[in-house]
Write a protein that holds these residues in place. Structure first.
Motif, PDB file in Angstrom:
ATOM      1  N   ASP A  39      21.270  75.287  54.882  1.00 34.22           N
ATOM      2  CA  ASP A  39      22.693  75.586  55.090  1.00 34.22           C
ATOM      3  C   ASP A  39      23.206  74.910  56.356  1.00 34.22           C
ATOM      4  OD1 ASP A  39      22.701  77.241  52.864  1.00 34.22           O
ATOM      5  OD2 ASP A  39      22.733  79.112  54.010  1.00 34.22           O
ATOM      6  N   SER A  40      22.426  74.987  57.425  1.00 32.67           N
ATOM      7  CA  SER A  40      22.873  74.427  58.704  1.00 32.67           C
ATOM      8  C   SER A  40      22.930  72.912  58.677  1.00 32.67           C
ATOM      9  CB  SER A  40      21.969  74.902  59.843  1.00 32.67           C
ATOM     10  OG  SER A  40      20.699  74.299  59.762  1.00 32.67           O
ATOM     11  N   ILE A  41      22.102  72.282  57.861  1.00 31.91           N
ATOM     12  CA  ILE A  41      22.085  70.821  57.792  1.00 31.91           C
ATOM     13  C   ILE A  41      23.196  70.304  56.881  1.00 31.91           C
ATOM     14  CG2 ILE A  41      20.758  68.794  57.051  1.00 31.91           C
ATOM     15  CD1 ILE A  41      18.219  70.355  57.801  1.00 31.91           C
ATOM     16  N   ARG A  42      23.301  70.847  55.687  1.00 32.62           N
ATOM     17  CA  ARG A  42      24.208  70.298  54.679  1.00 32.62           C
ATOM     18  C   ARG A  42      25.391  71.185  54.322  1.00 32.62           C
ATOM     19  NH1 ARG A  42      23.256  65.527  55.683  1.00 32.62           N
ATOM     20  NH2 ARG A  42      21.162  64.849  55.241  1.00 32.62           N
ATOM     21  N   GLY A  43      25.411  72.407  54.791  1.00 32.24           N
ATOM     22  CA  GLY A  43      26.506  73.308  54.448  1.00 32.24           C
ATOM     23  C   GLY A  43      26.095  74.253  53.336  1.00 32.24           C
ATOM     24  N   ALA A  44      26.527  75.491  53.461  1.00 33.83           N
ATOM     25  CA  ALA A  44      26.113  76.541  52.531  1.00 33.83           C
ATOM     26  C   ALA A  44      26.515  76.255  51.090  1.00 33.83           C
ATOM     27  CB  ALA A  44      26.683  77.886  52.977  1.00 33.83           C
ATOM     28  N   SER A  45      27.628  75.590  50.881  1.00 33.96           N
ATOM     29  CA  SER A  45      28.088  75.367  49.506  1.00 33.96           C
ATOM     30  C   SER A  45      27.219  74.352  48.766  1.00 33.96           C
ATOM     31  CB  SER A  45      29.539  74.895  49.506  1.00 33.96           C
ATOM     32  OG  SER A  45      29.650  73.648  50.162  1.00 33.96           O
ATOM     33  N   ARG A  46      26.517  73.487  49.478  1.00 34.67           N
ATOM     34  CA  ARG A  46      25.676  72.476  48.831  1.00 34.67           C
ATOM     35  C   ARG A  46      24.248  72.938  48.586  1.00 34.67           C
ATOM     36  NH1 ARG A  46      25.579  66.907  51.095  1.00 34.67           N
ATOM     37  NH2 ARG A  46      24.719  66.550  49.038  1.00 34.67           N
ATOM     38  N   LEU A  92      19.367  60.460  62.573  1.00 30.03           N
ATOM     39  CA  LEU A  92      19.220  60.507  64.031  1.00 30.03           C
ATOM     40  C   LEU A  92      18.586  59.232  64.572  1.00 30.03           C
ATOM     41  CD1 LEU A  92      18.110  64.221  64.405  1.00 30.03           C
ATOM     42  CD2 LEU A  92      20.236  63.216  65.275  1.00 30.03           C
ATOM     43  N   GLN A  93      17.630  58.672  63.832  1.00 29.05           N
ATOM     44  CA  GLN A  93      17.022  57.413  64.263  1.00 29.05           C
ATOM     45  C   GLN A  93      18.065  56.302  64.294  1.00 29.05           C
ATOM     46  OE1 GLN A  93      13.875  57.267  61.330  1.00 29.05           O
ATOM     47  NE2 GLN A  93      12.321  57.822  62.846  1.00 29.05           N
ATOM     48  N   ALA A  94      18.917  56.269  63.297  1.00 35.37           N
ATOM     49  CA  ALA A  94      19.986  55.269  63.263  1.00 35.37           C
ATOM     50  C   ALA A  94      20.953  55.479  64.419  1.00 35.37           C
ATOM     51  CB  ALA A  94      20.721  55.322  61.927  1.00 35.37           C
ATOM     52  N   GLU A  95      21.281  56.730  64.695  1.00 37.87           N
ATOM     53  CA  GLU A  95      22.186  57.061  65.800  1.00 37.87           C
ATOM     54  C   GLU A  95      21.609  56.594  67.139  1.00 37.87           C
ATOM     55  OE1 GLU A  95      23.915  61.127  67.805  1.00 37.87           O
ATOM     56  OE2 GLU A  95      23.607  61.116  65.632  1.00 37.87           O
ATOM     57  N   HIS A 113      20.615  63.624  73.773  1.00 32.76           N
ATOM     58  CA  HIS A 113      20.919  64.646  72.761  1.00 32.76           C
ATOM     59  C   HIS A 113      20.328  64.245  71.406  1.00 32.76           C
ATOM     60  CE1 HIS A 113      22.692  67.321  70.015  1.00 32.76           C
ATOM     61  NE2 HIS A 113      23.951  67.178  70.287  1.00 32.76           N
ATOM     62  N   ALA A 114      20.519  63.004  70.999  1.00 38.51           N
ATOM     63  CA  ALA A 114      20.005  62.544  69.701  1.00 38.51           C
ATOM     64  C   ALA A 114      18.478  62.564  69.676  1.00 38.51           C
ATOM     65  CB  ALA A 114      20.525  61.145  69.406  1.00 38.51           C
ATOM     66  N   GLU A 115      17.841  62.146  70.767  1.00 38.33           N
ATOM     67  CA  GLU A 115      16.373  62.156  70.791  1.00 38.33           C
ATOM     68  C   GLU A 115      15.817  63.576  70.779  1.00 38.33           C
ATOM     69  OE1 GLU A 115      15.451  59.634  74.120  1.00 38.33           O
ATOM     70  OE2 GLU A 115      15.287  57.867  72.813  1.00 38.33           O
ATOM     71  N   THR A 116      16.496  64.498  71.438  1.00 42.36           N
ATOM     72  CA  THR A 116      16.071  65.900  71.410  1.00 42.36           C
ATOM     73  C   THR A 116      16.182  66.461  69.995  1.00 42.36           C
ATOM     74  OG1 THR A 116      16.786  66.201  73.690  1.00 42.36           O
ATOM     75  CG2 THR A 116      16.490  68.196  72.379  1.00 42.36           C
ATOM     76  N   ALA A 117      17.290  66.186  69.328  1.00 42.38           N
ATOM     77  CA  ALA A 117      17.473  66.643  67.949  1.00 42.38           C
ATOM     78  C   ALA A 117      16.433  66.001  67.034  1.00 42.38           C
ATOM     79  CB  ALA A 117      18.884  66.306  67.473  1.00 42.38           C
ATOM     80  N   LEU A 118      16.115  64.744  67.273  1.00 40.40           N
ATOM     81  CA  LEU A 118      15.109  64.042  66.477  1.00 40.40           C
ATOM     82  C   LEU A 118      13.737  64.693  66.651  1.00 40.40           C
ATOM     83  CD1 LEU A 118      14.536  61.643  64.644  1.00 40.40           C
ATOM     84  CD2 LEU A 118      14.365  60.206  66.667  1.00 40.40           C
ATOM     85  N   ARG A 122      11.558  66.486  63.666  1.00 42.27           N
ATOM     86  CA  ARG A 122      10.175  66.065  63.377  1.00 42.27           C
ATOM     87  C   ARG A 122       9.219  67.252  63.456  1.00 42.27           C
ATOM     88  NH1 ARG A 122      10.513  60.550  66.814  1.00 42.27           N
ATOM     89  NH2 ARG A 122      11.215  59.199  65.124  1.00 42.27           N
ATOM     90  N   LYS A 123       9.397  68.100  64.448  1.00 40.02           N
ATOM     91  CA  LYS A 123       8.535  69.272  64.595  1.00 40.02           C
ATOM     92  C   LYS A 123       8.719  70.212  63.401  1.00 40.02           C
ATOM     93  CE  LYS A 123       7.413  73.108  67.628  1.00 40.02           C
ATOM     94  NZ  LYS A 123       7.741  73.835  68.841  1.00 40.02           N
ATOM     95  N   ALA A 124       9.960  70.427  62.996  1.00 37.98           N
ATOM     96  CA  ALA A 124      10.227  71.312  61.855  1.00 37.98           C
ATOM     97  C   ALA A 124       9.589  70.785  60.579  1.00 37.98           C
ATOM     98  CB  ALA A 124      11.733  71.477  61.672  1.00 37.98           C
TER      99      ALA A 124
END
Length: 135
Positions: A39-46, A92-95, A113-118, A122-124
């Protein structure tokens, strides 16, 4: 309140099916967490279409109203979560590549910020991939 699933196991006797308590697995909390991640990545409706189930099924998982989560349904949810995390990693890699090529310094807030999210994505995905089947 956690619920468990008792999976049926076949015996060598054709007319006898037994319930094995050794195969009891709690999928509720894990399934709910994975649905929330999708849900958090793509949205609850998808989320229902990404998993391949009806919206009511996903809503019942979100609210803890499912009586049981089968191993098959759990694997579908887990597979969708892995696919979405892989997409997020590629994005994120592209960003990061774009930010670096645009001349931003290595300590730029956008790159950090992008590297932290990346790293978190990866850990998840490592954690999801490490989970043995049915656990």
């Amino acid at each position: 309140m956690a619920r468990t699933i008792i999976q049926q196991t076949r015996t060598n006797y054709p007319d006898e099916d037994r319930m094995s308590s050794a195969t009891a697995i709690d999928f509720d909390d894990a399934a709910r967490c994975l649905v929330e991640r999708i849900d958090s990545i793509r949205g609850a409706s998808r989320t229902p279409s990404l998993i391949g189930v009806g919206p009511g099924t996903i809503e019942n998982i979100r609210r803890g109203r499912r009586k049981s989560i089968t191993a098959v349904l759990f694997e579908r949810i887990r597979g969708a979560a892995i696919r979405e995390l892989e997409k997020e990693i590629r994005s994120l890699q592209a960003e990061v590549a774009i930010a670096r090529s645009s001349g931003l310094g290595l300590e730029s807030d956008e790159i950090v910020h992008a590297e932290t999210a990346l790293q978190k994505a990866r850990k998840a995905i490592r954690n999801l991939a490490r989970q043995p089947e049915g656990e």
